[in-house]
Design a protein around this motif. Structure first.
Motif, mmCIF file in Angstrom:
data_model
loop_
_atom_site.group_PDB
_atom_site.id
_atom_site.type_symbol
_atom_site.label_atom_id
_atom_site.label_comp_id
_atom_site.label_asym_id
_atom_site.label_seq_id
_atom_site.Cartn_x
_atom_site.Cartn_y
_atom_site.Cartn_z
ATOM 1 N N THR A 420 0.833 -1.209 0.000
ATOM 2 C CA THR A 420 0.000 0.000 0.000
ATOM 3 C C THR A 420 0.868 1.260 0.000
ATOM 4 O OG1 THR A 420 -0.155 0.132 2.426
ATOM 5 C CG2 THR A 420 -1.775 -1.231 1.283
ATOM 6 N N GLY A 421 2.194 1.071 -0.054
ATOM 7 C CA GLY A 421 3.112 2.215 -0.080
ATOM 8 C C GLY A 421 3.425 2.781 1.288
ATOM 9 N N ASN A 422 3.042 2.079 2.351
ATOM 10 C CA ASN A 422 3.213 2.600 3.710
ATOM 11 C C ASN A 422 4.525 2.092 4.310
ATOM 12 O OD1 ASN A 422 2.984 3.331 6.425
ATOM 13 N ND2 ASN A 422 0.763 3.066 6.422
ATOM 14 N N SER A 589 2.006 -4.656 -6.504
ATOM 15 C CA SER A 589 1.087 -3.526 -6.662
ATOM 16 C C SER A 589 1.882 -2.348 -7.219
ATOM 17 C CB SER A 589 0.462 -3.133 -5.310
ATOM 18 O OG SER A 589 1.441 -2.583 -4.457
ATOM 19 N N GLU A 591 1.945 0.563 -5.976
ATOM 20 C CA GLU A 591 2.547 1.256 -4.831
ATOM 21 C C GLU A 591 3.880 0.616 -4.448
ATOM 22 O OE1 GLU A 591 -1.753 2.107 -4.870
ATOM 23 O OE2 GLU A 591 -0.561 0.267 -5.036
ATOM 24 N N SER A 594 6.510 1.244 -7.211
ATOM 25 C CA SER A 594 6.974 2.636 -7.260
ATOM 26 C C SER A 594 8.082 2.899 -6.241
ATOM 27 C CB SER A 594 5.802 3.591 -6.997
ATOM 28 O OG SER A 594 5.358 3.494 -5.658
ATOM 29 N N LYS A 600 10.769 2.916 -10.368
ATOM 30 C CA LYS A 600 9.998 4.103 -9.982
ATOM 31 C C LYS A 600 9.900 5.134 -11.106
ATOM 32 C CE LYS A 600 12.179 5.438 -6.324
ATOM 33 N NZ LYS A 600 12.580 6.266 -5.164
ATOM 34 N N ASN A 604 6.248 6.382 -12.173
ATOM 35 C CA ASN A 604 5.929 7.802 -11.982
ATOM 36 C C ASN A 604 5.875 8.588 -13.292
ATOM 37 O OD1 ASN A 604 5.846 7.484 -9.159
ATOM 38 N ND2 ASN A 604 8.061 7.774 -8.986
#
Length: 608
Positions: A420-422, A589, A591, A594, A600, A604
């Motif tokens: 989730t990119g966290n 995913s 996220e 990336s 990335k 992006n």
């Protein structure tokens, strides 16, 4: 009672038929009258008491009948770790559990799930709530003046009421419990107002040919399951010895009872698992099939035999469809056994039947009596492929609660947050894992540092990492190369990419059809700026994955090829693969990708 009083009179001489109207009356005087009144009073009192008892008993019966017959067998208290009788004590619980399982209207929670609950640690109602069990069968083995005895009790978890209890004397040894399990099951059935069919009565009455064979089989089951979980959790040093010991136990059981179908089935499963881990030679696979055939000959509907046959095809023959048929048959016979459901889910997952996988995973994860950290961690991985990260984290949390000192569920949980990119939450979990498991987790810390662009710390952590943190040696070399390259240390990066290429090339000679090895060779070539070779090996890996139709490995082959294209400057081809990857069941995913320094730029870009 009214009908009875119209026809008969209660007299000092006993109960007599009522005389017709007009018959001569016999005078009752003095002492006879007093006796008559007393007898009448007590008779009415008895009739009233019987009526009251029947009403109360009927109400209690209806209450018991209305409850789900989900039963858990639990030991009364913790068994001393230094006690030589521990195996025998747990064997007692296993035998009671096994006997009750023969009553079809009962849901008996697997013994493996209940033996960790101890009466002196929790209230009956708390254990009942944890396991969703309406009744507990508690047993308490004790030895006083060399006399062995086991006290059995049946308890309602709703009101913590003791419904039945009895003390059984073990005259010969603890194995005498086998003689008493039929009576125990029948007593419990009677108390729970359960009508037993002729088939169920026969099953309960059935006694083992040899109680010692039963004990050997139980020892084998305990050891093989424990060994399997250790192998799956990375403790590879004990697998060969333990698998061999389990097989030896089953062999002893078969020597004592040549008709012991379960022992044949479990010996076959133990051998298949040992072959799959490389603990014994594949030449013993034929012996597995012989044992399975023997078990099915003795009992065609034995679920353990169908599970063993499933693993024979799954791990021994790579025949997923036949493995699926066998596991399906085991589930048909034992519908609520979460282990059978889990094995079936592994096959469905491998084939890529994701709708079915989700249904099975939900059933396993929601089972309140599910207590295998290994199974829950694997089910969490399934939810990751389904992109349900909340459910995945829920499974990992349960796994951590069951085994707080085991590292893998923490690692999978933090990777769910990375999906989730966290990064912040992922780092918190990494620190928690270090504190609770004692594992340094330098490899994970290095990855998190790399994702955050902190290459000084990433280099420090990756150099301090140990080989046990990686699935194999080449994985460590490729991660080191990636960190050094993005940190600007091209020479060190080249050294590690070259070492990785040498490592995987040697591995390829041993596993010429392994998609994973081809992918890693392709990445190593890409790091060495050999684009043509890199793309060849990356595409070869994807081709092999598609040939084998392996839904678990195909996404990784796609990801690695996308990475190879990105590393060799073909952003459009990389974009096409990444775009497709996000629309399929996979452990990736946008996220997460990336965060990868090699991807990335594409993630992006205006392409996305």
């Amino acid at each position: 009672s009214l009908w009875f009083s119209w026809i008969y009179d209660i007299t000092p001489g006993g109960i007599k038929k009522t005389e017709p109207e007009g018959a001569e009356k016999i005078p009752i005087v003095g002492k006879e009258l007093k006796t008559y009144k007393a007898t009448t009073f007590f008779s009415v009192l008895i009739i009233f008491s019987l009526l009251s008892f029947n009403i109360v008993d009927s109400v209690a019966s209806r209450k018991i009948k209305s409850l789900d017959k989900k039963i858990a067998v639990i030991p009364y208290s913790a068994f001393n770790s230094g006690n030589n009788n521990n195996e025998n004590y747990y064997f007692i619980g296993n035998q009671i559990n096994s006997s009750l399982s023969k009553i079809k209207s009962y849901i008996i929670i697997p013994w493996k799930s209940t033996q960790r609950y101890l009466r002196d640690e929790k209230l009956y109602s708390e254990i009942g709530s944890d396991l969703s069990a309406s009744f507990l069968v508690e047993y308490h083995p004790s030895e006083i003046d060399n006399q062995k005895q086991v006290t059995i009790g049946l308890v309602s978890t709703k009101d913590e009421r003791l419904l039945w209890s009895k003390n059984y004397i073990m005259k010969e040894s603890w194995l005498d419990i086998c003689k008493y399990t039929p009576e125990i099951s029948k007593k419990i059935a009677r108390k729970l107002r359960t009508f037993l069919s002729m088939e169920e009565r026969a099953g309960i009455r059935e006694q083992p040919v040899s109680t010692m064979a039963e004990l050997y089989s139980y020892k084998g089951n305990f050891l093989i399951q424990d060994t399997w979980e250790r192998v799956q959790t990375g403790n590879e040093l004990i697998d060969s010895i333990s698998f061999g010991k389990a097989i030896e136990y089953y062999t002893h059981a078969i020597e004592l009872d040549s008709t012991f179908a379960v022992a044949y089935a479990n010996r076959a499963k133990a051998r298949t698992w040992a072959i799959w881990t490389g603990s014994i030679d594949i030449s013993q696979l034929n012996q597995c099939k012989k044992d399975i055939n023997k078990a099915l000959q003795i009992n065609p509907d034995l679920p353990e035999a169908h599970v063993a046959l499933g693993f024979y095809y799954y791990y021994g023959k790579n025949d997923y469809e036949k493995a699926k048929e066998s596991f399906n048959r085991a589930v048909e016979i034992k519908q609520d056994d979460y282990e059978c459901l889990f094995y079936l889910s592994l096959i469905e997952r491998r084939i890529g039947n994701w709708d079915e996988v989700k249904l099975l995973s939900d059933r396993i994860c929601n089972a309140s009596y599910q207590n295998s950290s290994l199974f829950l961690t694997n089910i969490g991985i399934t939810y990751v492929y389904l992109h349900d990260y909340t459910k995945a984290i829920e499974c990992y949390n349960k796994a951590i609660e069951l085994m707080p000192s085991w590292n893998p569920p923490y690692i999978h949980k933090l990777r769910s947050f990375l999906l989730t990119g966290n990064i912040s939450n992922a780092r918190d979990i990494a620190e928690e894992a270090i504190g609770k498991t004692g594992e340094p987790n330098r490899r994970i810390l290095a990855e998190l540092d790399m994702y955050e662009g902190n290459y000084v710390s990433a280099i420090n952590n990756i150099e301090l990492s140990v080989k046990d943190e990686f699935d194999e040696g080449g994985e460590a070399l490729l991660l080191k190369a990636k960190i050094y390259k993005n940190a600007g240390y091209d020479l060190r990066a080249t050294e590690n990419y070259s070492s990785a290429l040498e490592y995987y090339s040697e591995l390829l000679s041993l596993y010429p059809d392994n998609a994973y090895v081809y992918s890693k060779i392709g990445i190593a070539y890409a790091g060495l700026n050999s684009g043509r070779e890199a793309i060849y090996y990356g595409m070869k890996a994807l081709e092999i994955s598609m040939i084998y139709r392996d839904a678990m490995t195909e996404p990784a082959s796609i990801y690695d090829l996308a990475l190879i294209y990105a590393m060799t400057g073909d952003n459009n081809s990389s974009y096409e693969l990444i775009s497709g990857l996000t629309r399929m069941e996979s452990p990736f995913s946008l996220e997460l990708m990336s965060l990868d320094p090699d991807l990335k730029e594409i993630i992006n870009s205006t392409l996305f």
